[in-house]
Scaffold this active site. Structure first.
Site, PDB file in Angstrom:
ATOM      1  N   GLY A 253       0.787  -1.219   0.000  1.00 61.64           N
ATOM      2  CA  GLY A 253       0.000   0.000   0.000  1.00 61.64           C
ATOM      3  C   GLY A 253       0.821   1.272   0.000  1.00 61.64           C
ATOM      4  O   GLY A 253       0.257   2.366   0.077  1.00 61.64           O
ATOM      5  N   ASP A 254       2.150   1.159  -0.073  1.00 62.34           N
ATOM      6  CA  ASP A 254       3.009   2.339  -0.087  1.00 62.34           C
ATOM      7  C   ASP A 254       4.242   2.030  -0.922  1.00 62.34           C
ATOM      8  O   ASP A 254       4.248   1.052  -1.676  1.00 62.34           O
ATOM      9  CB  ASP A 254       3.351   2.782   1.335  1.00 62.34           C
ATOM     10  CG  ASP A 254       3.518   4.298   1.471  1.00 62.34           C
ATOM     11  OD1 ASP A 254       4.272   4.872   0.667  1.00 62.34           O
ATOM     12  OD2 ASP A 254       2.884   4.910   2.351  1.00 62.34           O
TER      13      ASP A 254
END
Length: 445
Positions: A253-254
């Protein structure tokens, strides 16, 4: 016993095609930096089941892990010891590793983090951050942690380390976190580390975080987290040197890989740069960046090579990021042979990214970013090819772009930057087209 995951080949094939396109096949494709840490083979082997470990997914095995590692630490077998995790789901709270040990996960083995937040001890903030990265004060101990260690290996037959991060992500979303979330794996002040042939999933926060470390090899790993999981960076070398990251798949997610070196006045005072970082043959997807430097760069980042990278469904392909108050020098960054597909932005170099630990950061601590080479980049369905925005009182200099084809209907956007671009489409910013700068950068191409 030590084998690679054959699924990695679906990551490698696009790299071969890209190398053929750029005429560099049989040159750097199979180069490796993994020799910076020799593999240690342990004759002394113990199993977690010898210490009462139960792999039923329900029994809490924290005591078994701590006792097994205590035995390795204090028995001190010549050549160290291997802790074997057999097939099964071994639920446990956080635990510390020790020097001269191998944590070996068999195929089908899962080390699963407890979701009982009360089982997670608090540890002091990193001195180069001055506080927890998310919340003031301390931070929760990483699930698997090591401080001041040497000769440590985490490997196996593609077993899984599962952080069960959902409860932590929800606390972040609901703003109920008291302290900064735990990393999945963190080594501090350590050297001679190998992490290979393991699947990491659902980290509460950053996945693999070597900080104040040297000589670390991370190869043949798979790192997985949902695209909407907050701050689940894949691999974050932080104020560390001689780091080798190769042949891995990351979908989080990053940022997939983000090189860091401390946060504002705390990172400046600590003064430890990240340098000699190699990132090679990494494939992945993320709503944020593929290869990143920053935004915490206060100790400096020098000498990063990222090559043969395949990215898809990305927010930003390549992102160098810093901010006023960071200070630090970012220089000698080379990114080459990158293929990206379906990205919001291809290349972004920005001086206004990231928050501050407190109001005491020095507004006059301006970052220096220079000597950046980005070459041989190919993109399909890239909306915005490039954004390069330096600071008016600290322009980015010696930015050299070569053989970059990203398409996209939007033009490049630049400000406060000095550099050159050769064979870049769509046409680059006017700041990158002066004959003088093209001549100065030609030796880098």
């Amino acid at each position: 016993m030590y084998r690679r995951d054959c699924s990695i080949w679906f990551c490698i094939v696009p790299l071969l095609l890209l190398s053929i396109k750029f005429g560099e096949f049989a040159n750097a494709d199979w180069a490796t930096c993994s020799g910076i840490v020799p593999m240690s083979y342990r004759n002394d082997k113990i199993s977690i089941t010898d210490f009462g470990g139960v792999g039923d997914g329900v029994t809490l095995n924290t005591k078994a892990f701590r006792e097994a590692i205590y035995r390795i630490e204090h028995l001190r077998r010549r050549g160290g010891s291997l802790l074997y995790i057999p097939p099964g789901e071994f639920l446990t709270g956080p635990f510390n590793l020790t020097s001269r040990m191998t944590l070996y996960l068999a195929r089908g083995a899962v080390i699963k983090a407890t979701t009982d937040v009360g089982q997670w001890p608090l540890v002091a903030p990193l001195p180069s951050y001055g506080r927890g990265r998310e919340r003031p004060g301390g931070r929760y101990m990483s699930f698997i942690h090591g401080n001041g260690l040497h000769d440590v290996i985490i490997t196996g037959e593609n077993g899984t380390i599962d952080g069960q991060g959902g409860i932590w992500w929800n606390m972040w979303r609901q703003r109920t976190l008291e302290f900064t979330r735990p990393n999945l794996i963190e080594f501090m002040n350590s050297r001679g580390i190998i992490i290979s042939n393991v699947i990491f999933k659902n980290s509460p926060f950053w996945n693999i975080h070597p900080v104040y470390c040297s000589h670390v090899v991370i190869r043949y790993v798979t790192i997985l987290a949902p695209a909407d999981s907050p701050n689940t960076d894949g691999i974050d070398p932080d104020s560390s040197s001689n780091i080798c990251i190769e042949d891995s798949f990351i979908s989080t997610g990053d940022d997939l890989v983000a090189v860091k070196s401390g946060w504002d006045e705390y990172g400046i005072a600590f003064g430890r740069a990240s340098h000699s970082i190699t990132i090679r043959r990494v494939t992945g997807s993320s709503p944020f960046a593929g290869i990143a430097v920053g935004s915490e760069t206060s100790g400096g980042v020098v000498g990063v090579l990222a090559e043969h990278i395949t990215l898809y469904n990305m927010g930003i392909g390549i992102h160098l990021k810093t901010n006023i108050g960071r200070g630090g020098i970012v220089r000698n960054i080379t990114v080459s042979n990158v293929y990206m597909e379906n990205a919001r932005t291809g290349i972004k170099i920005s001086g206004d990214v990231g928050d501050h630990p407190d109001e005491y950061y020095n507004r006059n601590a301006l970052p220096v970013l220079k000597n950046v080479v980005i070459k041989n980049v190919w993109g399909e369905r890239v909306q915005q090819p490039g954004l390069i925005h330096g600071l008016w009182n600290a322009p980015f200099t010696d930015i050299c772009l070569s053989n970059i084809h990203l398409g996209g209907a939007q033009p490049w956007q630049c400000s406060h930057v000095v550099g050159a671009a050769v064979q870049v489409s769509p046409s680059p910013c006017v700041q990158l087209t002066s004959p003088q700068q093209i001549g100065a950068c030609s030796s880098s191409f």
